[in-house]
Write a protein that holds these residues in place. Structure first.
Motif, PDB file in Angstrom:
ATOM      1  N   PHE A  47      16.689  18.643  -1.171  1.00 21.88           N
ATOM      2  CA  PHE A  47      17.063  17.435  -0.437  1.00 21.88           C
ATOM      3  C   PHE A  47      17.005  16.185  -1.318  1.00 21.88           C
ATOM      4  N   SER A  48      16.023  16.160  -2.219  1.00 20.79           N
ATOM      5  CA  SER A  48      15.893  14.984  -3.094  1.00 20.79           C
ATOM      6  C   SER A  48      15.094  15.382  -4.315  1.00 20.79           C
ATOM      7  N   ASN A  49      15.155  14.565  -5.344  1.00 29.84           N
ATOM      8  CA  ASN A  49      14.254  14.778  -6.480  1.00 29.84           C
ATOM      9  C   ASN A  49      13.327  13.563  -6.589  1.00 29.84           C
ATOM     10  N   ASN A  50      12.689  13.403  -7.718  1.00 30.13           N
ATOM     11  CA  ASN A  50      11.745  12.284  -7.832  1.00 30.13           C
ATOM     12  C   ASN A  50      12.393  11.079  -8.491  1.00 30.13           C
ATOM     13  N   CYS A  51      13.718  11.124  -8.637  1.00 31.12           N
ATOM     14  CA  CYS A  51      14.390   9.994  -9.288  1.00 31.12           C
ATOM     15  C   CYS A  51      15.539   9.523  -8.397  1.00 31.12           C
ATOM     16  N   ALA A  52      16.745   9.556  -8.895  1.00 29.98           N
ATOM     17  CA  ALA A  52      17.832   8.913  -8.166  1.00 29.98           C
ATOM     18  C   ALA A  52      18.587   9.846  -7.235  1.00 29.98           C
ATOM     19  N   TYR A  53      18.310  11.159  -7.303  1.00 25.32           N
ATOM     20  CA  TYR A  53      19.119  12.071  -6.491  1.00 25.32           C
ATOM     21  C   TYR A  53      18.583  12.230  -5.069  1.00 25.32           C
ATOM     22  N   SER A  54      19.461  12.119  -4.124  1.00 27.58           N
ATOM     23  CA  SER A  54      19.139  12.602  -2.777  1.00 27.58           C
ATOM     24  C   SER A  54      20.406  13.203  -2.201  1.00 27.58           C
ATOM     25  N   MET A  55      20.230  14.234  -1.425  1.00 22.38           N
ATOM     26  CA  MET A  55      21.390  14.880  -0.805  1.00 22.38           C
ATOM     27  C   MET A  55      22.142  13.889   0.061  1.00 22.38           C
ATOM     28  N   GLN A  56      21.402  12.986   0.653  1.00 18.24           N
ATOM     29  CA  GLN A  56      22.012  11.989   1.530  1.00 18.24           C
ATOM     30  C   GLN A  56      23.004  11.116   0.758  1.00 18.24           C
ATOM     31  N   SER A  57      22.622  10.735  -0.474  1.00 15.52           N
ATOM     32  CA  SER A  57      23.501   9.867  -1.248  1.00 15.52           C
ATOM     33  C   SER A  57      24.693  10.638  -1.815  1.00 15.52           C
ATOM     34  N   ALA A  58      24.546  11.967  -1.912  1.00 18.63           N
ATOM     35  CA  ALA A  58      25.671  12.794  -2.342  1.00 18.63           C
ATOM     36  C   ALA A  58      26.350  13.337  -1.088  1.00 18.63           C
ATOM     37  N   ALA A  59      27.064  12.455  -0.387  1.00 22.19           N
ATOM     38  CA  ALA A  59      27.594  12.800   0.933  1.00 22.19           C
ATOM     39  C   ALA A  59      28.459  14.053   0.895  1.00 22.19           C
ATOM     40  N   ARG A  60      29.183  14.236  -0.199  1.00 19.94           N
ATOM     41  CA  ARG A  60      30.051  15.405  -0.314  1.00 19.94           C
ATOM     42  C   ARG A  60      29.226  16.693  -0.294  1.00 19.94           C
ATOM     43  N   GLU A  61      28.039  16.581  -0.895  1.00 21.89           N
ATOM     44  CA  GLU A  61      27.181  17.757  -0.947  1.00 21.89           C
ATOM     45  C   GLU A  61      26.711  18.147   0.453  1.00 21.89           C
ATOM     46  N   VAL A  62      26.459  17.156   1.267  1.00 19.84           N
ATOM     47  CA  VAL A  62      26.052  17.460   2.644  1.00 19.84           C
ATOM     48  C   VAL A  62      27.169  18.203   3.362  1.00 19.84           C
ATOM     49  N   SER A  63      28.403  17.729   3.150  1.00 18.62           N
ATOM     50  CA  SER A  63      29.515  18.338   3.884  1.00 18.62           C
ATOM     51  C   SER A  63      29.832  19.739   3.386  1.00 18.62           C
ATOM     52  N   THR A  64      29.538  20.029   2.121  1.00 18.87           N
ATOM     53  CA  THR A  64      29.889  21.348   1.586  1.00 18.87           C
ATOM     54  C   THR A  64      28.718  22.328   1.593  1.00 18.87           C
ATOM     55  N   SER A  65      27.510  21.827   1.835  1.00 17.76           N
ATOM     56  CA  SER A  65      26.344  22.693   1.722  1.00 17.76           C
ATOM     57  C   SER A  65      26.104  23.549   2.968  1.00 17.76           C
ATOM     58  N   GLY A  66      26.678  23.118   4.061  1.00 16.10           N
ATOM     59  CA  GLY A  66      26.419  23.832   5.302  1.00 16.10           C
ATOM     60  C   GLY A  66      25.118  23.417   5.963  1.00 16.10           C
ATOM     61  N   MET A 153       9.996   4.692  -6.431  1.00 19.62           N
ATOM     62  CA  MET A 153      10.251   4.261  -5.048  1.00 19.62           C
ATOM     63  C   MET A 153      11.563   3.483  -4.971  1.00 19.62           C
ATOM     64  N   GLN A 154      11.764   2.609  -5.949  1.00 22.34           N
ATOM     65  CA  GLN A 154      12.996   1.805  -5.944  1.00 22.34           C
ATOM     66  C   GLN A 154      14.217   2.696  -6.079  1.00 22.34           C
ATOM     67  N   ALA A 155      14.104   3.723  -6.935  1.00 21.61           N
ATOM     68  CA  ALA A 155      15.230   4.650  -7.110  1.00 21.61           C
ATOM     69  C   ALA A 155      15.562   5.344  -5.797  1.00 21.61           C
ATOM     70  N   PHE A 156      14.525   5.698  -5.034  1.00 11.70           N
ATOM     71  CA  PHE A 156      14.776   6.323  -3.729  1.00 11.70           C
ATOM     72  C   PHE A 156      15.539   5.366  -2.821  1.00 11.70           C
ATOM     73  N   PHE A 157      15.047   4.145  -2.707  1.00 16.21           N
ATOM     74  CA  PHE A 157      15.668   3.217  -1.766  1.00 16.21           C
ATOM     75  C   PHE A 157      17.048   2.749  -2.230  1.00 16.21           C
ATOM     76  N   ASN A 158      17.300   2.804  -3.539  1.00 16.87           N
ATOM     77  CA  ASN A 158      18.645   2.460  -4.019  1.00 16.87           C
ATOM     78  C   ASN A 158      19.688   3.431  -3.456  1.00 16.87           C
TER      79      ASN A 158
END
Ligand SMILES: [Zn+2]
Length: 183
Positions: A47-66, A153-158
């Motif tokens: 769902f997320s890592n400890n830096c800038a990645y979150s599944m939420q921000s990769a909207a395409r990934e949400v739609s293709t991941s099932g 924390m800032q990377a998450f909220f970005n």
């Protein structure tokens, strides 16, 4: 978190329990951690890592991941909630684990080749079962080495956009994480 979101119909978020092992031998002391592992027909989701990645921000990934977008929103709201609940002192990130799609998650002890030791546990409630999270904390002497402190924390909220659950929980949107004052 679960006591707040359960009545809203959200799946509970659980974490595998970890045990610390101290192994002594003639070569010295080894410190290890162990936990049950996932097996069987379960879908492992990052769902997320400890830096800038979150599944939420990769909207395409949400739609293709099932993966149900609502569950993604629940998990992201959990990270946000940990930040607000601790007054910005820490937050739980790097969220990954299995979603119970069919009502059952199965785990076993890591000694899975030992049938007697493979104590099988079945859980019939729908939930998200997480493992191996990271914690960003203003006190960067804790939770190393994945604790990136305020910048993490800032990377998450970005990359985080508050969804319906964040708003229902009364979470305040964060654009700038305040500078630490208490460490
Ligand atoms: Zn939020």
């Amino acid at each position: 978190f679960n006591s707040l979101t359960g009545p809203l119909g959200e799946p509970p978020i659980k974490f595998l329990k970890t045990k610390a092992l101290l192994l002594t031998s003639s070569k010295g002391l080894r410190i290890m951690s162990c936990e049950r592992k996932f097996f069987g027909d379960v879908k492992f989701v990052k769902f997320s890592n400890n830096c800038a990645y979150s599944m939420q921000s990769a909207a395409r990934e949400v739609s293709t991941s099932g993966v149900d977008p609502r569950i993604v929103g629940t998990v992201m709201a959990f990270s946000h909630w940990t930040f607000q609940r601790t007054d910005g002192f820490l937050m739980v990130v790097d969220l990954q684990g299995c979603i119970c799609e069919d009502g059952t998650i199965t785990t076993s002890l890591q000694k899975s080749n030992d049938a007697k030791a493979a104590a099988v546990k079945k859980t019939k409630t729908k939930k998200v079962l997480m493992t191996d999270p990271a914690i960003h904390c203003l006190d960067v002497t804790r939770y190393a080495p994945l604790n990136l402190g305020r910048s993490g924390m800032q990377a998450f909220f970005n990359g985080h956009q508050c969804g319906q659950l964040c708003r229902r929980l009364g979470l305040e949107e964060v654009s700038q994480v305040p500078s630490p004052e208490r460490c």
